[in-house]
Design an enzyme around this catalytic site. Structure first.
Site, PDB file in Angstrom:
ATOM      1  N   GLU A 117     -21.757  46.171 134.600  1.00  0.00           N
ATOM      2  CA  GLU A 117     -21.266  45.922 133.235  1.00  0.00           C
ATOM      3  C   GLU A 117     -19.747  45.795 133.136  1.00  0.00           C
ATOM      4  OE1 GLU A 117     -23.360  49.015 131.153  1.00  0.00           O
ATOM      5  OE2 GLU A 117     -25.278  48.011 131.460  1.00  0.00           O
ATOM      6  N   ASP A 158     -27.615  41.706 128.525  1.00  0.00           N
ATOM      7  CA  ASP A 158     -27.096  43.071 128.541  1.00  0.00           C
ATOM      8  C   ASP A 158     -28.221  43.971 128.051  1.00  0.00           C
ATOM      9  OD1 ASP A 158     -25.902  45.500 128.125  1.00  0.00           O
ATOM     10  OD2 ASP A 158     -24.403  44.798 126.691  1.00  0.00           O
TER      11      ASP A 158
END
Lengths: 179, 624
Positions: free
Chosen positions: B186, B25
């Site tokens: 995401e 991430d």
């Protein structure tokens, strides 16, 4: 070259018909993507990955087309050699009057006492008419004679008008929703 | 960089052996790396036990850059060389960055490249290079923790990232030497982490408000298939903006003249604003103190009510996007099963309150909103490298913004509308405008507006050598193809003559291939080994991967080839095996390309056979 040319009904193993069961279609779609999607070829050769992207795109396009009554109607008519674009007939006067009236009520939404309520009303009216037209299309497309198909084409064109109205309605809704 | 082991030919890992894969991430404020170990997805800590890596890079003269907490510590003391929130600059030109009003924090170098570069003590650096430093740090952390090199990474991006921003992210990974398995949106990663597929069929919403970006995704889940129905968002709206607005309010309260504030002071005020915002999730009111120019100190307070007044307009913007996504998905709020909250900014009580009101439900906050995206990415990475062959999880995502072409009069003709499921391919026919016209300029744009100038320019190319014809006689088919990462390639072909032109869209604000090679060379020059060694190694790994994969395919389905076809393919395999043991990277690359060409027909036939097989198999089940 992978078989990207076969038509969508064949790809999804469905009968060539306007009557498509939404659940069956969605299930076949998931089944096909489980096979063709690029996620299944991450460790594969470039050739496999390229073909996977093409096939997955084709399956997505097929799903989009068969799922939506307007796209499906248009596609089915094209398979039968009738294009929506070269229609020589003029849509009937009643229909055009109705379009004008719907546009007028859309125009009045903003100034009405309860714009959200008014918008909802127009939206419901359109949805009801779309259902009628879709039913007509289903009925006409079950026939195979030219006259029925031409009528089906006109109904499909009407549906297109309603689609445009809906798009404008969305824009209006968005404007009304601005805080 | 310590060069990692290359196993001897013939000693490659057995195909069934577990492969190492990670999820990354790459966040605006913090970044994380996660992996699946013993069936559990978990984020990996650094040697101090910290899981979050601050996405801050500090450049120094003659030394390697610092990344993370060490860099963050210098935010106010060495502001010009310490870059934070670089994600906001990815795939953006200088003009866009200045609109976001953060350009005054850094010195941007004048350069010929369309990519902005920040002038630091360590040289001029582009956002891609800065992101690559963050990625490298995570890569070393993962390798140390896993005890070896990983096969590849799934890197997450905001769902609302456009083509240029996605390409920039991929470039950063390439620069960091990380093989990218997939760019994953995401919110979709978060949905995977929540394991929403298990017994939670139906429509789910992921509300993802991070440090610098906002995404809303609406997903329909069915038997392991995550189908994104619509996504909306804003890649320039997040916690940073809350901090900025709060800090402006504080400055006004303290009566500090904005003209007298330098970068260090401004950052100190923003830090104080951020602290106050975070504490107000627990406390009703917090005390504030700001240093003044005369050496004194202003003290005041901020309470929840005032915080809401400051934050509400920004939160409402996110709700507006939610409304649009619902409309695009053709979903009524009553159909939504639940709302999952992702991103550090959803810790804010006010955000939870307004989102709960909007969706008429209690938002889900079970998983740490900072870690959930990395965890989801790790789960997908594990599946993509083949560690769970029986898992039928499949993620079907969409493009967030429409893709189109410039037509006459500066208007945009949309080719692929927003929220189209990817991969997608769509073609449109155009014709020539003038008699004898022999070239056609193709300008690719992304966005929802009708005028080209209001959309993002992605690429321009020219289709040349069209045979002269009368106006309107040529038939030029322009095909857009978007892959599973959301990246676009465009080809144009004049159908009557067969003249063809293809571009892998390299965004106008992207790096050219040459620039990437130069950067690679530069980074290698800093005691990280030889670029040619790395290139050779990469080609060898790629060759090995392809040979293994093709070998397995041939064992399974070799019978669908004729004897001649098989012989041709075998010859290409032998050629690659020979090239692979040599030390000529280019030679290997050529052999890989030849093998790919030779195996195309085989791959196509296998695809058709498996599709037909699946349909036939289903029929048998139906009738039995």
């Amino acid at each position: 070259m992978a078989d990207l040319s076969s038509h969508f009904f064949h790809l999804f193993d469905l009968p060539v018909s306007f009557d498509v069961d939404a659940e069956t279609l969605a299930a076949r779609y998931r089944e096909l993507q489980q096979i063709a999607h690029p996620d299944k070829f991450v460790g594969g050769t470039d050739a496999e990955r390229r073909i996977s992207v093409q096939m997955a795109a084709r399956i997505n396009e097929g799903f989009r087309t068969l799922k939506d009554p307007l796209a499906r109607g248009r596609y089915l008519l094209e398979l039968k050699g009738i294009s929506l674009d070269d229609a020589d007939t003029v849509l009937d006067g009643t229909f055009l009057m109705e379009q004008i009236e719907l546009r007028e009520s859309m125009g009045d939404v903003r100034d009405s006492a309860d714009p959200h309520q008014a918008l909802q009303q127009v939206s419901q009216d359109i949805a009801a008419r779309k259902r009628q037209i879709t039913d007509n299309m289903a009925h006409l497309l079950r026939e195979d004679d030219l006259a029925s198909l031409q009528q089906a084409r006109d109904e499909t064109r009407k549906l297109q008008f309603f689609r445009r109205l809906e798009e404008e309605l969305d824009v209006l809704d968005e404007e009304l929703a601005e805080f | 960089m310590a060069l990692l082991h290359i196993s001897e030919p013939g000693q490659t890992a057995a195909p069934h052996q577990r492969k190492l894969a990670v999820g990354i991430d790459l966040g605006t404020t913090n970044s994380l790396v996660a992996t699946v170990r013993s069936g559990r997805a978990e984020t990996l800590p650094d040697t101090n036990g910290e899981h979050l890596l601050a996405s801050v890079v500090r450049y120094r003269a003659g030394e390697a850059p610092l990344v993370g907490a060490e860099a963050k510590a210098a935010t106010t003391t060495d502001p010009r060389n310490t870059v934070s929130s670089v994600k906001r600059f990815m795939g953006r030109g200088l003009a866009d960055i200045c609109k976001g009003c953060s350009c005054t924090d850094y010195d941007f170098a004048d350069s010929d490249s369309s990519v902005p570069r920040i002038r630091t003590a360590g040289g001029d650096v582009s956002p891609v290079e800065i992101s690559a430093e963050i990625l490298k740090t995570l890569k070393y952390r993962a390798e140390a923790s896993l005890g070896g090199e990983f096969t590849g990474a799934v890197i997450t991006v905001p769902a609302y990232f456009d083509d240029a921003q996605r390409q920039a992210t991929k470039d950063a990974a390439q620069l960091a030497g990380i093989p990218v398995l997939r760019l994953l949106n995401e919110p979709t990663a978060a949905a995977v982490a929540y394991g929403l597929d298990h017994g939670s069929e139906g429509v789910h919403v992921v509300y993802d408000l991070g440090g610098g970006t906002f995404d809303i995704s609406i997903l329909r889940l069915n038997r392991g298939v995550f189908e994104v129905m619509a996504t909306a968002g804003n890649t320039a709206l997040g916690g940073d903006d809350f901090d900025r607005i709060i800090s402006q309010w504080l400055r006004e309260q303290a009566g500090i003249d904005p003209q007298t504030v330098d970068v260090g002071q401004r950052r100190a005020m923003v830090q104080e604003a951020c602290r106050a915002k975070e504490q107000l999730s627990e406390a009703e009111t917090v005390l504030i103190s700001l240093p003044l120019a005369d050496g004194g100190c202003w003290t005041g307070s901020l309470d929840r009510a005032q915080l809401s007044v400051l934050m509400d307009p920004l939160i409402r913007q996110t709700l507006s996007a939610c409304r649009r996504a619902l409309r695009d998905a053709d979903i009524d709020i009553s159909e939504v099963e639940d709302v999952v909250m992702v991103g550090g900014s959803t810790r804010s009580l006010r955000v939870r309150e307004l989102v709960g009101e909007f969706f008429q439900c209690q938002p889900k906050v079970n998983i740490d909103p900072d870690k959930v995206v990395a965890v989801g990415a790790a789960i997908q990475a594990d599946i993509l490298v083949g560690n769970k062959p029986d898992d039928d999880m499949l993620l079907l995502d969409v493009i967030p913004l429409s893709l189109g072409l410039e037509t006459m009069g500066g208007l945009v003709e949309k080719i692929i509308p927003r929220n189209t499921t990817i991969p997608a391919a769509r073609a449109q026919d155009f014709t020539t405008f003038k008699d004898g016209q022999t070239a056609l300029a193709v300008h690719v744009v992304q966005g929802e507006r009708e005028l080209v100038d209001d959309c993002r320019s992605l690429a321009r190319f020219v289709l040349r050598d069209i045979p002269p014809m009368v106006a309107g006689a040529a038939r030029i088919r322009v095909t857009f193809q978007v892959d599973a990462d959301g990246l676009l390639s465009v080809s144009a072909r004049e159908e009557t003559s067969g003249v063809e032109s293809t571009v892998q869209v390299k965004p106008s604000y992207g790096l050219s291939d040459d620039e990437i090679v130069d950067m690679l060379q530069d980074s290698m020059a800093h005691a990280e080994g030889d670029v040619s060694v790395r290139m050779l190694r990469e080609q060898q790994v790629e060759a090995k991967r392809i040979l293994e994969s093709l070998d397995a395919a041939l064992r399974e389905d070799g019978a669908i080839l004729s004897e001649n076809e098989r012989a041709a393919l075998d010859a290409a395999v032998v050629a690659l095996r020979e090239a692979e043991v040599g030390d000529d990277a280019r030679h290997i690359k050529t052999a890989i390309q030849a093998l790919n060409a030779a195996s195309t027909e085989f791959a196509a036939r296998r695809m058709d056979a498996s599709i037909k097989g699946a349909m036939a198999g289903r029929k048998v089940e139906e009738f039995s």
